[in-house]
Write a protein that holds these residues in place. Sequence first.
Motif, PDB file in Angstrom:
ATOM      1  N   LEU A 148      -7.395  16.003  18.794  1.00  0.00           N
ATOM      2  CA  LEU A 148      -6.969  16.238  17.418  1.00  0.00           C
ATOM      3  C   LEU A 148      -8.167  15.984  16.513  1.00  0.00           C
ATOM      4  O   LEU A 148      -8.968  15.082  16.785  1.00  0.00           O
ATOM      5  N   ILE A 213       1.577  14.970  21.872  1.00  0.00           N
ATOM      6  CA  ILE A 213       0.711  16.055  22.323  1.00  0.00           C
ATOM      7  C   ILE A 213       0.361  15.903  23.798  1.00  0.00           C
ATOM      8  O   ILE A 213       0.536  14.837  24.398  1.00  0.00           O
ATOM      9  N   ARG A 236      -3.666  21.113  15.438  1.00  0.00           N
ATOM     10  CA  ARG A 236      -4.403  19.969  15.960  1.00  0.00           C
ATOM     11  C   ARG A 236      -5.819  19.850  15.413  1.00  0.00           C
ATOM     12  O   ARG A 236      -6.352  18.746  15.350  1.00  0.00           O
ATOM     13  N   GLU A 251       2.862  19.887  16.686  1.00  0.00           N
ATOM     14  CA  GLU A 251       2.533  18.556  17.202  1.00  0.00           C
ATOM     15  C   GLU A 251       3.486  17.474  16.707  1.00  0.00           C
ATOM     16  O   GLU A 251       3.521  16.372  17.271  1.00  0.00           O
TER      17      GLU A 251
END
Length: 808
Positions: A148, A213, A236, A251
């Motif tokens: 991320l 995630i 992300r 997410e």
Amino acid sequence: MRRLFAVVGLMMTVLPVAVVAPAVPVLAAVGTVPSGFADSLVTGSISAPVSVTALPDGRVAVLSKLGQLRIIKNGALLASPAMALTVCTSSERGMLGLAVDPLFSANGLIYVYYTRPAAGAAGGCVNRVSRFTMSGDGVLAGSEVVLLDNIGSPAGNHNGGDVEVGNDGYLYVAVGDGGCDPRATGKCDGGPVSNSNPAAQDLSLLNGKILRISTITGLGAPDNPFVNSPGAADCRVRGNTAGTPHTPCREIFAYGLRNPWRFAFDPNTGSTTFRIDDVGQNTLEEVDQGLKGANYGWPEREGECAQGFKPTDPQCGSNPVKYTAPITDYAHGTGDYVTGGAFVPDGAWDAAYDGGYLFADGDPGKIFFKTAAGGTNYVQPFASGMGGVSDIGFVLEASGWALYYVNPSTNEVRRITFATSPAASPGGLAYHPATPTRVFDTRNLGADTGPMRAGTSRLVNVVGSQGDHREALVNLTLIRPWHDAFVSVWQPRTTRPASSNLNVGAGAVSANASIVPIDADGNIVLFSNATAHVLVDVLGFFDVTSLSQATAGRLVPVTPVRAVDTRRPADPSTNDYGTSAAGGVTTINVPLAGKFGVTTASSAVVLAVTGLAGSSVGSGFLTAYSHGLAAPVISNLNTSGFGDLRSNLVVVPLGADGSVDIDLHNVEKVLVDVVGTFTDGTAALDSRGVYVPVTPTRVVDTRSSVGFSRLAADGIGTVNPSVAPDSAIAITQNIVLLHTGGRGFLTTYPSTLDSVPGVSNANSNGAGDVRSVLSVTAQGTTGAVSYFVSTPADVLVDVTGYFMSATA
């Protein structure tokens, strides 16, 4: 988060107090920990420590806000950082959170949340979550994989910053709302509600959320709540700015959070159960239950009330149905900002702590305890005087579980320990078989189903109430760990023994019998250093008996003798067995009464059983039981396929005709060696053969030449286990065979025998194998025991008890 890193008063050190643990928590006065606990310094040499995480191998990972990962090993801080990153450190930014992969011991993977410089971003910094690979005590250079990125940190505060891997295998990430709206609307926290930062409710931003995630790709989990929403996008790395598209993020797991600084998963279950510590604004601090799709209400709600109001205010209002209320909250004055949380490992501390949750507040430095029943005593916290505590977490030390906490204002890592003692000796015990029962199977625990996580423990009930039972004979099975692994078992709320009960090589399925002390509630504690499924089967109990009036349940050792070897044809005089097959299961019937030293006055026989798997891929197992009864749903021995050779100690009652049955499931051949019997109620009154457990004591470790050195092929080592009197007729010992040179076996026997008996206790498939086996072994007249190996090997021996002679 407010003033998290401000300097506060120096923490008070509380000296250890040697007292008996209370029946219920005795809550702390200011500057103390409860009676029976002690607070001590681990290190004061980490600059601004903000996160503490236990590694499955006993090391402790501590993050410095300033960008370093430090490792505590064997109680000491290592001199060099494991990793150093360039991070933003202003306000609440920095290196903030770390998670360990469930398969860390095999793959070395960790996950780190940190704030990095980003030219052009609002505030000049953004938050990132990356995966790294550790090797030894360091992180491999160049191993970073970004999962991320570009998560807004426009105001410098409210970054959140925690990461954890759930039992479902996904990485959970706590992100704060950024302080001000990442869309640059000018709305910020701290002003009127109407002008509060709306990011937590904006489903197109990652701020103010719990994310879920993939640990591999960083993509949202496929069953996250907004994955299939119209226009849903992968957010992300796309950034949270004024120009961010208004499309929901795949997410997101939960939302409506202000600054979820820390959250904690429950290690006492196989399910993904967690709680979120969300920092409030000016009025209330809250703890939330982690729920998929939940909206916790920020900025409209703060704690259980409308923002800015307390429960005693008429304006608090009832919680709207669309919002998920906290499970507990508290007003400022009681504390100022909630920080770290941790579930108490069941069985670690006094029973009143089982199922409970600890959570800290950084100003003035308190740790509160929420009971399993749901109550929290805010007037008398679990502990206080901790200064600016930022995070807490449990670490399994040599003696048991300790609660670590970090204080960035004093640069300290500290620990709170619970006073324990080794399990008390119950005196002489007699063995009584039980109906074999599977009491624990992580594959089938209803809502708690899921493998045990590496580095965690479980409280397992083996019998409804203790009664006369003091020790349980259990069979432990570990299923295909990803690395060489071990399982340890001990009595709850006692000192953890310095020994293991089951050792398993990577990818194998293996079982071992163990004699384990149980507590008054019939419980044991089970620890695994590997993420894998674990089974516990109960075979019988050792009960309180009068040393001068024992009849049933006394051991009668015999010279080890092979009764069955199905590699050879049956022979009524030397190799007596019958074979039948039905439904893919082969049953071997073994007549024993009147043979091999087994008398008709025996309630159970003690066997060393070896199973040889066929060439098929699948694992196999065998089950031993009294002839004439239905086969119980347990296993006594497990194999891993491909010709795998495994051994285990089996104690099984005789059938009415004096025989036992052994069902073979994908096991091709079986060897049965008789090593002893237990008397039935017709035996004479005597103390001979009464069992006396001892604290597990290592008497052989050839790796360090304890007892004797590593054995060569056909080598013999002999030791006198001083924890058992020389006059004892036999000992119980857990034997580990490791670093084997090839396929072979180990035999243990009384040293006074003229030659090695033609039996085996442990078997190896090839080079580098790890095997553990419980053995009941007669002592020689001098008290010495010998160990023969047919292949070069190291040997570990932990003595766990002995059987008395008539005069012991």
